[in-house]
Motif scaffolding. Structure first.
Motif, PDB file in Angstrom:
ATOM      1  N   TYR A  39       0.875  -1.209  -0.113  1.00  0.00           N
ATOM      2  CA  TYR A  39       0.007   0.062   0.012  1.00  0.00           C
ATOM      3  C   TYR A  39       0.894   1.218  -0.171  1.00  0.00           C
ATOM      4  CZ  TYR A  39      -4.526  -2.158   0.355  1.00  0.00           C
ATOM      5  OH  TYR A  39      -5.679  -2.854  -0.062  1.00  0.00           O
ATOM      6  N   ASN A  42       0.507   2.571  -3.320  1.00  0.00           N
ATOM      7  CA  ASN A  42      -0.724   2.818  -3.843  1.00  0.00           C
ATOM      8  C   ASN A  42      -1.178   4.322  -4.115  1.00  0.00           C
ATOM      9  OD1 ASN A  42      -3.503   2.526  -4.296  1.00  0.00           O
ATOM     10  ND2 ASN A  42      -4.100   2.030  -2.347  1.00  0.00           N
ATOM     11  N   SER A  43      -1.677   4.355  -5.364  1.00  0.00           N
ATOM     12  CA  SER A  43      -1.795   5.865  -5.756  1.00  0.00           C
ATOM     13  C   SER A  43      -2.945   6.577  -5.315  1.00  0.00           C
ATOM     14  CB  SER A  43      -1.700   5.814  -7.224  1.00  0.00           C
ATOM     15  OG  SER A  43      -2.871   5.060  -7.746  1.00  0.00           O
ATOM     16  N   ALA A  44      -3.972   5.720  -4.667  1.00  0.00           N
ATOM     17  CA  ALA A  44      -5.243   6.134  -3.715  1.00  0.00           C
ATOM     18  C   ALA A  44      -4.807   7.128  -2.723  1.00  0.00           C
ATOM     19  CB  ALA A  44      -6.105   5.177  -3.291  1.00  0.00           C
ATOM     20  N   SER A  45      -5.419   8.272  -2.834  1.00  0.00           N
ATOM     21  CA  SER A  45      -4.885   9.391  -1.813  1.00  0.00           C
ATOM     22  C   SER A  45      -5.340   9.325  -0.323  1.00  0.00           C
ATOM     23  CB  SER A  45      -5.191  10.760  -2.282  1.00  0.00           C
ATOM     24  OG  SER A  45      -6.555  10.823  -2.413  1.00  0.00           O
ATOM     25  N   ASN A  50      -8.857   0.199  -1.395  1.00  0.00           N
ATOM     26  CA  ASN A  50      -9.004  -0.141  -2.824  1.00  0.00           C
ATOM     27  C   ASN A  50      -7.454   0.367  -3.494  1.00  0.00           C
ATOM     28  OD1 ASN A  50      -9.538   2.743  -1.947  1.00  0.00           O
ATOM     29  ND2 ASN A  50     -10.402   3.429  -3.829  1.00  0.00           N
ATOM     30  N   LYS A  52      -5.485   1.648  -6.178  1.00  0.00           N
ATOM     31  CA  LYS A  52      -5.781   2.174  -7.549  1.00  0.00           C
ATOM     32  C   LYS A  52      -4.701   2.051  -8.450  1.00  0.00           C
ATOM     33  CE  LYS A  52      -9.021   5.994  -7.027  1.00  0.00           C
ATOM     34  NZ  LYS A  52      -9.091   7.519  -6.498  1.00  0.00           N
ATOM     35  N   GLY A  53      -3.484   2.189  -8.297  1.00  0.00           N
ATOM     36  CA  GLY A  53      -2.338   1.997  -8.966  1.00  0.00           C
ATOM     37  C   GLY A  53      -1.053   2.249  -8.426  1.00  0.00           C
ATOM     38  N   THR A  55       2.528   4.035  -7.350  1.00  0.00           N
ATOM     39  CA  THR A  55       2.929   5.726  -7.471  1.00  0.00           C
ATOM     40  C   THR A  55       4.058   5.600  -6.458  1.00  0.00           C
ATOM     41  OG1 THR A  55       2.494   7.845  -6.919  1.00  0.00           O
ATOM     42  CG2 THR A  55       1.282   6.309  -5.645  1.00  0.00           C
TER      43      THR A  55
END
Lengths: 276, 366, 301
Positions: A39, A42-45, A50, A52-53, A55
């Motif tokens: 995580y 993880n690109s979710a801010s 979830n 997302k992608g 980063t």
């Protein structure tokens, strides 16, 4: 009869289900670590579940955080000092308790050196808090960052001492006697025989001391004065506010430091074994 | 004084003479050595022989300086060395475990003593080469010791201890870890080195055969006491007591009494045996000791024979061990050369007579 | 002769001198602080933290009793005792869970071919030496209401609403289990690993069933490891501070937090000191029992 003859040889060591449990066990031990590492990319801010992608944004933020670097620097300084002092003292003590005669009080000294391992961390923490604050109240002595270094040194000593002592005990006295027999004075025996053979033990002792100092949270939390924020303390101060993805990146970085140290120590220890 | 001992060692290259004077060692309440006194002569191959726990290794470690004595003292060429630490004694040791430095090459191991003595590097290199040639390992100089076989490690240990040219070389059961063939080869080699180099050797072993074949003189020890010191022949032919006789080779013991003239021995069953003149044995209760190879089997009774029956025959190549049960529950072992006719014809249970020659039997006290 | 005993004396002196600095550091900064805490537990609290230098058993009394606000009589109060009992219960459940999972794991590791065993040990050692705070935060992260576990279970349709695991007793016990599991596995592993399995084969020849072999041969062999492992899990679980701090959210207190609280917000040092002494006494009794049962293991620290 035929049935008996055809039966496969049984591996008596096999116990049904134990393998599954062992694998589940490793999975449980690693799941949180793996998840937090995952995580951190993880690109979710928000810190939702979830994914997302990928980063590297969170690492960028961590590396742009001056307070993070200050805390890392503080942790490194303290761990290095505590490890240095503890390893030197522990090496001396290990020599004193294995080389070469048994002295009265040796057993007591052994218990004393290992006693920090028997005291629950929280008690060590509050006792050091009480000790240093009483010292400053009644005598006016302030240690500054020395408080943290000394506190860490105390519990680093047994971690450094045990592997060094184990190595010395495994060495026997033969080699040092052979050196003395061949005209080596005690100083030379130490320099040319004891020290080179002891090096792996000192290495793993120092690695353990460094890990426990670098990772310490409880004791530092009680002993640290204002401005003496170590890395675990900094993470704690962040987690108390809000959970952010940045935190995952920081935790990942800390984990990598410990894991790298353990693996290096393990490899050294195993190469030493196979050399024998 | 310290300086002089070391310089002498370096200059003369003559083996040192050791005097052990009334040395006693207590480990707590256990007496490991009991007033042991002995003289080890210059250039001698001297062996301390005894079963494990007899104190021989303790004595060796005391000579090396690893152990202190509770009483008594040790002198090297007339100078007391008891107060010197090991590194100031011109005495080197070949350890039972070899104790080679695992982090050094073969050459560095052999050169270690010289380096510690502060010799010049060129001299060290020369000596190391010479020593390795002496033990036939010159081709392995740069190997790590872990890569060597047991026999090779043994040679390195020997070369390492010899390189500084000590006055005395101590060897603590150095051959015990080697197989029989290698051990026999090393026995010959050790003897050769000792003669060539002119160094006094003190050799510790529990193997009586090894002691007999290699030594100039042997000291037999038991339970911290010195029982007998003498040449291999002395020890073998003229043991002073039953322990020595029993420990050194196989011996038959026959119990009985010695008459006043000291020339007739009466066994428990009343058989009379003539015995040779015995210097120190008193009349009365005594034990007659005789080696298996000195007994002979004869078909019929004559003077100095004991009647019995063959119990078993064990074939040993050049000779056979014949176990004979004599009257009165006495069991004797007779060693007969197989080249002597008739041995193969012996049958279990066959009546036989054992001849006890007067000139080779020996009367021991008690 | 006198000279040689001088050498012995010199050796002993050197050995003492080598050992002294470690002992001195630990004495001064380990034992002395503990003794001060012990002394403080017999004093009265000062208003802003610290103590009044006045002898008092008040701190120990208040472990079991509360002073009535009006008439100053002592009334039995189970509040602190319950926290102690809860702590003991949590630590016990965590220890048993560790044993239940740890024993088969250790056994499985010890029966791997020799070449694989090292890899298994490394696998267990890595979490063992990894940062406890970070690992606890990692658990916090996965068991949150919107964390991966709940999200996963909801996605699979097993549950409709997130399980409120975080800040519950379950979370704390799970955290303790997870934190100290390697302490259980490694000692059991090392006690079984030394074992020669030819003996089991002998057991098999006598028609012993697998579970009989396990019970009559393996368990006795593993017993020292099981005892050591249980003590190594129970003691830190009993004195745990980080786990309840993070996973309990301040609602489900254990002794560790209770002690910490007295030195922070509550500012009652003598009370905190007295709790520490009670905890310490408990730990010492356990350690002594373990050494009695297991003298050989104890020598290894």
């Amino acid at each position: 009869m035929a049935d008996l003859a055809q039966r496969k040889p049984i591996d008596v060591r096999r116990q049904a289900g134990f393998g599954t449990i062992a694998i589940a066990c490793v999975a449980v031990l690693y799941l949180p670590i793996v998840v937090i590492i995952l995580y951190s990319f993880n690109s979710a801010s928000s810190l939702g579940a979830n994914f997302k992608g990928l980063t590297l944004e969170w690492y960028r933020l961590v590396f742009a955080d001056a307070a993070f670097f200050e805390a890392t620097w503080m942790s490194l300084v303290i761990a290095t000092c505590a490890t240095g002092i503890a390893t030197v003292l522990a090496t001396m003590a290990a020599l004193g308790t294995t080389r070469k005669r048994e002295w009265t009080g040796q057993r007591a000294a052994f218990i004393m050196i290992n006693s920090p391992l028997m005291v629950p961390e929280i008690i060590t923490a509050i006792s050091l808090l009480v000790f240093f604050s009483s010292l400053s109240t009644y005598t006016g002595i302030e240690f500054g960052i020395g408080k943290l270094i000394l506190s860490h040194t105390v519990f680093c000593i047994p971690f450094a001492y045990l592997p060094i002592r184990a190595r010395l005990e495994g060495m026997g006295l033969d080699l040092e006697q052979a050196a003395a027999d061949l005209y080596a004075r005690p100083r030379d025996t130490f320099r040319y025989v004891t020290l080179p053979l002891l090096a792996p033990g000192i290495g793993s002792g120092a690695a353990l001391a460094f890990i426990v100092s670098f990772d310490d949270f409880t004791i530092s939390q009680f002993v640290a004065g204002p401005g003496e924020t170590t890395l675990p303390l900094y993470i704690w101060s962040r987690i108390r506010r809000t959970l952010t993805p940045e935190l995952n990146a920081m935790c990942t970085l800390i984990l990598l430091v410990s894991i790298a140290l353990i693996v290096v120590g393990f490899v050294i220890a195993n190469r030493r074994k196979s050399e024998k | 004084m310290r300086q002089s001992v070391r310089q002498e060692a370096a200059q003369t290259g003559r083996g040192g003479a050791l005097s052990v004077e009334a040395v006693t060692k207590w480990f707590g309440t256990y007496r490991a050595l009991d007033a042991v006194s002995l003289e080890i002569r210059s250039n001698e191959f001297f062996t301390l022989l005894g079963p494990s726990g007899c104190g021989k290794t303790t004595l060796l470690r005391m000579i090396a300086g690893f152990e202190s004595s509770s009483e008594g003292r040790i002198l090297l060429d007339g100078n007391p060395i008891s107060s010197l630490p090991p590194y100031e004694r011109p005495i080197n040791t070949v350890f039972q475990s070899y104790a080679l430095f695992p982090h050094m090459t073969v050459a560095a191991n052999v050169g270690f003593g010289l380096k510690m003595q502060g010799r010049a590097e060129a001299e060290i290199a020369d000596t190391v080469r010479e020593m390795l040639r002496l033990v036939q390992l010159d081709h392995l100089a740069e190997r790590k010791v872990a890569q060597l076989s047991g026999g090779q490690q043994q040679r390195v240990a020997l070369a390492r201890a010899l390189a500084p040219r000590p006055k005395v070389l101590l060897l603590d059961e150095p051959l015990s870890a080697l197989d029989l063939k290698l051990r026999q080869a090393m026995q010959i080699e050790l003897k050769r080195l000792q003669r060539e180099l002119g160094i006094s050797f003190v050799f510790v072993t529990h193997d009586q055969e090894e002691a007999l074949t290699m030594s100039d003189r042997i000291a037999v020890m038991s339970e911290g006491r010195l029982l007998q010191v003498g040449s291999p022949e002395d020890i073998y032919e003229r043991p002073v007591n039953r322990f020595v006789a029993d420990f050194i080779g196989e011996t038959n013991f026959i119990e009985g009494t010695l008459d006043k003239t000291g020339s007739v021995f009466t066994t428990r069953t009343g058989a009379k045996l003539r015995v040779g003149k015995q210097g120190d044995a008193d009349a009365g209760e005594a034990t007659l000791a005789i080696r298996p190879e000195q007994l002979h089997l004869v078909k019929s009774a004559k003077q100095n024979t004991l009647p019995g029956a063959i119990e078993s025959v064990v074939y040993f190549g050049t000779d056979s061990h014949v176990y004979v049960r004599c009257d009165g529950g006495l069991n004797l072992v007779v060693r007969e050369q197989n080249s002597r006719g008739g041995v193969s014809a012996l049958r279990e249970g066959q009546p036989i007579h054992v001849e006890v020659p007067a000139d080779t039997s020996r009367i021991l006290k008690g | 002769m006198a000279a040689h005993s001088d050498i012995v004396r010199q050796d002993l002196k050197t050995q003492r001198r080598l050992t002294l600095p470690s002992v001195a550091v630990i004495f001064l900064f380990g034992l002395v602080p503990l003794l001060i805490v012990m002394a403080y537990s017999f004093m009265k609290p000062a208003v802003y933290g610290g103590v009044e230098p006045e002898l008092s058993l008040e701190a120990y009394v208040s472990f079991l009793f509360q002073r009535d606000l009006f008439d100053d009589t002592l009334v039995f109060s189970a509040d602190y005792l319950l926290i102690f009992l809860r702590t003991a219960l949590f630590a016990m459940v965590a220890t048993l869970t560790c044993l239940l999972i740890g024993f088969p794991t250790a056994y499985y590791m010890a029966t791997r071919p020799e070449s694989q065993r090292n890899r298994w040990v490394l696998l267990i050692t890595i979490p063992f030496w990894s940062n406890l705070l970070v690992r606890t935060i990692a658990i916090l992260f996965i068991i949150r209401d919107d964390g991966p576990i709940n999200a996963g279970l909801m996605a699979l349709g097993i549950i409709d609403a997130p399980l409120p695991i975080l800040f519950s007793n379950t979370a704390i016990v799970a955290g303790l289990f997870y934190s100290f599991l390697p302490f259980m596995i490694l000692p059991i592993y090392s006690s079984i690993e030394r074992f020669d399995f030819q003996l089991v084969e002998a057991g098999y020849d006598l028609y012993a069933r697998r579970w009989q072999v396990l019970r009559h041969i393996i368990l006795p062999i593993a017993k020292p490891g099981i005892i050591t492992g249980s003590v190594l899990v129970f003691i830190p679980a009993f004195g745990a501070y980080v786990t309840p701090l993070i996973l309990g959210g301040g609602n489900h207190m254990m002794i560790g937090d209770l002690i910490a609280l007295q030195f922070r917000a509550a500012r009652n040092w003598p009370l905190g000191a007295a709790f520490s002494m009670i905890l310490m006494a408990f730990v010492l009794i356990l350690l002594i029992l373990q050494i009695r049962k297991n003298p050989r293991e104890a020598l290894h620290g």
